[in-house]
Design a protein around this motif. Structure first.
Motif, PDB file in Angstrom:
ATOM      1  N   MET A  97       5.022 -17.832   5.581  1.00 38.31           N
ATOM      2  CA  MET A  97       3.956 -17.343   5.195  1.00 38.31           C
ATOM      3  C   MET A  97       2.828 -18.324   4.848  1.00 38.31           C
ATOM      4  O   MET A  97       3.151 -19.489   3.910  1.00 38.31           O
ATOM      5  CB  MET A  97       4.430 -16.519   3.714  1.00 38.31           C
ATOM      6  CG  MET A  97       5.734 -15.815   4.105  1.00 38.31           C
ATOM      7  SD  MET A  97       5.659 -14.909   2.380  1.00 38.31           S
ATOM      8  CE  MET A  97       7.057 -13.617   2.855  1.00 38.31           C
ATOM      9  N   ASP A  98       1.544 -18.175   5.230  1.00 39.06           N
ATOM     10  CA  ASP A  98       0.610 -18.993   5.481  1.00 39.06           C
ATOM     11  C   ASP A  98      -0.396 -18.535   4.352  1.00 39.06           C
ATOM     12  O   ASP A  98      -1.111 -17.783   4.719  1.00 39.06           O
ATOM     13  CB  ASP A  98      -0.131 -19.436   6.506  1.00 39.06           C
ATOM     14  CG  ASP A  98      -0.885 -20.873   6.437  1.00 39.06           C
ATOM     15  OD1 ASP A  98      -1.072 -21.307   5.422  1.00 39.06           O
ATOM     16  OD2 ASP A  98      -1.025 -21.340   7.877  1.00 39.06           O
ATOM     17  N   GLU A  99      -0.324 -19.176   2.982  1.00 39.28           N
ATOM     18  CA  GLU A  99      -1.140 -18.771   2.180  1.00 39.28           C
ATOM     19  C   GLU A  99      -1.314 -17.080   2.109  1.00 39.28           C
ATOM     20  O   GLU A  99      -2.554 -16.611   2.110  1.00 39.28           O
ATOM     21  CB  GLU A  99      -2.616 -19.074   2.130  1.00 39.28           C
ATOM     22  CG  GLU A  99      -2.414 -20.815   2.240  1.00 39.28           C
ATOM     23  CD  GLU A  99      -3.773 -21.515   1.780  1.00 39.28           C
ATOM     24  OE1 GLU A  99      -4.294 -20.996   0.987  1.00 39.28           O
ATOM     25  OE2 GLU A  99      -4.067 -22.699   1.970  1.00 39.28           O
ATOM     26  N   PRO A 100      -0.470 -16.351   2.060  1.00 44.56           N
ATOM     27  CA  PRO A 100      -0.421 -15.107   2.405  1.00 44.56           C
ATOM     28  C   PRO A 100      -1.184 -14.227   1.215  1.00 44.56           C
ATOM     29  O   PRO A 100      -2.029 -13.070   1.553  1.00 44.56           O
ATOM     30  CB  PRO A 100       0.948 -14.406   2.332  1.00 44.56           C
ATOM     31  CG  PRO A 100       1.729 -15.451   1.376  1.00 44.56           C
ATOM     32  CD  PRO A 100       1.073 -16.669   1.669  1.00 44.56           C
ATOM     33  N   LYS A 114      -0.383 -28.696   5.269  1.00 44.75           N
ATOM     34  CA  LYS A 114       0.517 -27.745   5.090  1.00 44.75           C
ATOM     35  C   LYS A 114       0.851 -26.586   6.180  1.00 44.75           C
ATOM     36  O   LYS A 114       1.978 -26.408   6.514  1.00 44.75           O
ATOM     37  CB  LYS A 114       0.159 -26.681   3.709  1.00 44.75           C
ATOM     38  CG  LYS A 114      -0.282 -27.657   2.456  1.00 44.75           C
ATOM     39  CD  LYS A 114      -0.781 -26.612   1.391  1.00 44.75           C
ATOM     40  CE  LYS A 114      -1.835 -26.074   1.570  1.00 44.75           C
ATOM     41  NZ  LYS A 114      -3.342 -26.676   1.454  1.00 44.75           N
ATOM     42  N   SER A 115      -0.421 -26.153   6.804  1.00 45.95           N
ATOM     43  CA  SER A 115      -0.281 -25.349   7.677  1.00 45.95           C
ATOM     44  C   SER A 115       0.193 -25.784   8.901  1.00 45.95           C
ATOM     45  O   SER A 115       1.048 -25.310   9.607  1.00 45.95           O
ATOM     46  CB  SER A 115      -1.673 -24.489   7.868  1.00 45.95           C
ATOM     47  OG  SER A 115      -2.330 -24.050   6.803  1.00 45.95           O
ATOM     48  N   SER A 116      -0.076 -27.202   9.090  1.00 45.23           N
ATOM     49  CA  SER A 116       0.335 -27.742  10.200  1.00 45.23           C
ATOM     50  C   SER A 116       1.774 -27.822  10.279  1.00 45.23           C
ATOM     51  O   SER A 116       2.624 -27.886  11.340  1.00 45.23           O
ATOM     52  CB  SER A 116      -0.292 -29.064  10.495  1.00 45.23           C
ATOM     53  OG  SER A 116      -1.822 -28.984  10.345  1.00 45.23           O
TER      54      SER A 116
HETATM   55 MG    MG Z   1      -3.735 -23.850   5.922  1.00 46.80          MG
END
Ligand code: MG
Ligand code: ATP
Lengths: 283, 380
Positions: free
Chosen positions: B191-194, B66-68
């Protein structure tokens, strides 16, 4: 084993020849560098000595107040400086102060950019590390001789030796501070469009500042510890009476001059030490 | 119009990207690629288009990429292969192929990011943090101050403007993070797991606040989450990822009622329908009922009474009249249940001011059963 001793590697000879070569080829450079530095240092000392002592004391007390807002420190600064005057070492203290402050200034000017570069380029740090180790561990007298040859007697070889000895601290601590900036902060900076330059000034340096300031204090202390050695190559200051006391086995004099050095050390340490606050936000 | 479009995006971490990509084309799995080349496959063949003004949630287990995928959008990760198109100044920019000057321009004006660990500058005040992006852009100081104050008001932190950020609680710090992202008026928010670092109550509140802000701000938001409840609550579009690949992309209803495979089904089994289903899903449309003259007979003896213009006007139970209780089509199930519990009568669902359906207590129970039935339908 005999073979080993018979075929001695001429390491010392090489180094000696190197220094000689430098001295012959670049004598003009070293002479003029020496002259410039000497003029700056002696000029500053002369200016400070010319100022009335009470004005300087007031100035230092004001600085103490401005930096730390502590009446205790102000009182300590005033009393300790008065004690130094009472001991009769006011001029020597100023000479030492100038030497230490200039050494620290040059160390920071060289050390901080070097530390930053090393943090950004791991290869540079790999090269730098053994050199820094060497600079800190090699006995001072060893490089005192070449500096003496290159720069002549006086305050300049003292200054140079002090810089060599104290330089490693700001380099290392700057490197440490910059390379311990959390990745999230770097990425936050990048994601808002920071250029490399902005990243350095807006994120890395502010984060590393407490560590860099610790490097500054260490640098001052290391420079002070070189005072006696600097006196050996002819630098004026509190080291001179100590050396003289040593030569004449004069306990009283040695003790008094030593006391003045200790007082100066404590005063500078208290003045420049950051309030005991961790780098803000450090985990 | 698509604000961000991924076309067959691969992200590979490591030195040997060419070889890893070749192996990927041969259909090798992530672990095989890792074993043979030492390169990590972050994302494989991701195609996705995110519409302007919508929230797209990337969902999946830890390590699913996901983050990538998200971080490709502002260039924190490189795009190894494929295209990542962003509309910019009348043309489209391909992130896989962008100059550093253009990248900086995009990051300053178009794309802002909110981090799981907040990423606030601890030596700065709350206001300075909010103004960070503007200061980087070179906006004059008093202008930065003005905009920062405005955005702080937006997230209800005006009173805290001059405090150092680390005096704030986690939830407040993330609000500062949100305000900072809003401040540059970037129309794409990453938004990365904010909200993952926050405790559940605060998380829930911030989700509500985000939805509220989004109603007026209408940004394009790509949001990473590992919590399907959060994804269903926030996402107009939900993208489920598994070991670097997109498994399913669709609306909340698609994901819940038509899970693409076992992996998605397992996520659905764990959701809390109270936060995910809404009145429009729970209701029975009026057209489904048998109408006798001006009445519809509901469950448990309740009768819905119509007037001469064919509009429902009241409810009757054993010849006693009750006023109508109405709810909006978008009301979360949680609120529906609350109202049902308080009023103890069937509820009418309105859409655009007109009553379109009814929810009885039986409907609520039924939908709960249907959801659980779905999640236990096939043994895993
Ligand atoms: Mg991540
Ligand atoms: N910079 C990097 N270098 C090498 N490998 C990386 C890098 N970033 C991510 N990875 C790897 O890529 C894979 C996907 O990671 P990613 O961070 O995208 O997962 P994620 O879905 O965001 O997981 P999480 O929920 O844990 O954040 C992981 O195996 C991770 O180890």
């Amino acid at each position: 084993m005999d073979w080993l001793t018979e075929h001695k590697l001429p390491i010392g000879k090489w180094l000696g020849q190197g220094v000689d070569l430098l001295n012959q080829q670049a004598a003009g450079f070293f002479d003029s560098l020496s002259m410039v530095l000497e003029t700056i240092l002696n000029g500053t000392t002369a200016a400070l000595v010319w100022l009335p002592a009470w004005l300087l004391i007031a100035g230092i007390a004001g600085l103490a107040w401005w930096l730390h807002r502590s009446w205790g420190l102000v009182a300590f600064a005033v009393l300790s400086l008065l004690l130094i005057i009472n001991l009769g070492y006011w001029q020597e203290t100023l000479e030492t102060l100038v030497l230490v402050l200039y050494a620290t200034l040059f160390c920071m000017l060289i050390g901080v950019p070097l530390g930053i570069a090393a943090a950004h380029h791991p290869l540079l740090y790999t090269i730098l590390r053994p050199i820094l180790d060497l600079m800190q561990t090699i006995p001072t007298f060893v490089y005192l001789i070449p500096t003496l040859i290159l720069f002549g007697l006086g305050v300049v070889p003292g200054l140079i030796s002090t810089i060599i000895f104290a330089l490693a601290a700001p380099v290392r601590l700057t490197w440490l501070g910059i390379s311990s900036v959390p990745n999230t902060l770097i990425e936050a900076g990048k994601s808002f469009g920071c250029s490399k330059h902005q990243l350095l000034w807006r994120i890395e340096l502010p984060y590393a500042m407490p560590t860099i300031m610790a490097g500054l204090t260490q640098c001052i202390m290391l420079s002070l510890s070189m005072v006696v050695i600097a006196a050996l190559v002819g630098a004026d200051g509190l080291g001179k009476p100590v050396v003289r006391a040593l030569n004449t086995v004069n306990i009283e004099k040695g003790f008094e001059a030593g006391l003045a050095i200790v007082i100066l050390a404590i005063l500078l340490d208290r003045l420049f030490k950051q309030p005991a606050k961790q780098p803000a936000g450090a985990p | 119009m698509a604000a961000v479009e991924f076309k067959h995006v691969d992200v590979i971490f490591g030195k040997d990207q060419k070889q890893a990509a070749a192996l990927l084309d041969q259909g090798k799995t992530r672990s095989e690629i890792l074993a043979e080349t030492g390169s990590v496959l972050g994302v494989a063949d991701a195609s996705l288009s995110v519409e302007e003004g919508t929230i797209c949630v990337l969902m999946g287990l830890s390590g699913s990429g996901k983050s990538s995928l998200l971080r490709c959008v502002n260039g924190l990760n490189p795009v190894t292969r494929g295209e990542l198109l962003i509309a910019h100044k009348g043309t489209t920019v391909d992130m896989a192929n962008i100059s550093s000057r253009q990248l900086r321009e995009l990051r300053r004006d178009r794309i802002a990011m909110v981090f799981q660990q907040f990423g606030l500058l601890p030596w700065c005040t709350v206001r300075e943090n909010v103004g960070f992006g503007l200061a980087v852009k070179g906006v004059p100081k008093d202008e930065v101050q003005r905009i920062a104050n405005e955005k702080l008001a937006l997230v209800n932190l005006s009173d805290w403007a001059d405090k150092p950020v680390n005096e704030l609680s986690g939830g407040m710090q993330q609000r500062v993070g949100l305000a900072r992202a809003f401040a540059t008026d970037a129309d794409i928010l990453l938004m990365d797991e904010p909200f993952s670092a926050l405790d559940p109550l605060i998380r829930d509140r911030l989700q509500d606040e985000l939805l509220e802000l989004q109603k007026t701000l209408k940004r394009t938001i790509i949001f990473v989450s590992h919590d399907l409840n959060e994804a269903l609550k926030l996402g107009n579009q939900i993208v489920i990822m598994e070991s670097g690949r997109i498994i399913q992309a669709g609306t909340a209803r698609d994901i819940i009622f038509k899970p693409a495979n076992e992996y998605v089904r397992r996520f659905v089994a764990n959701i809390n329908p109270l936060h995910v289903l809404y009145a429009g899903v729970l209701m029975r449309p009026l057209t489904q009922f048998n109408r006798t003259q001006d009445q519809i007979s509901l469950d448990e003896g309740w009768i819905l009474q119509f007037d001469a213009t064919n509009t429902p006007i009241s409810l009757r139970l054993q010849n006693q009249e009750y006023p109508l209780q109405t709810l909006d089509y978008d009301t979360w199930m949680q609120d529906v249940v609350e109202v049902a519990e308080q009023t103890d009568q069937p509820l009418c669902v309105t859409q655009a001011g007109k009553i379109v359906g009814v929810i009885t207590h039986k409907d609520i129970l039924h939908s709960l059963l249907r959801q659980t039935a779905l999640s236990t339908e096939q043994p895993m």
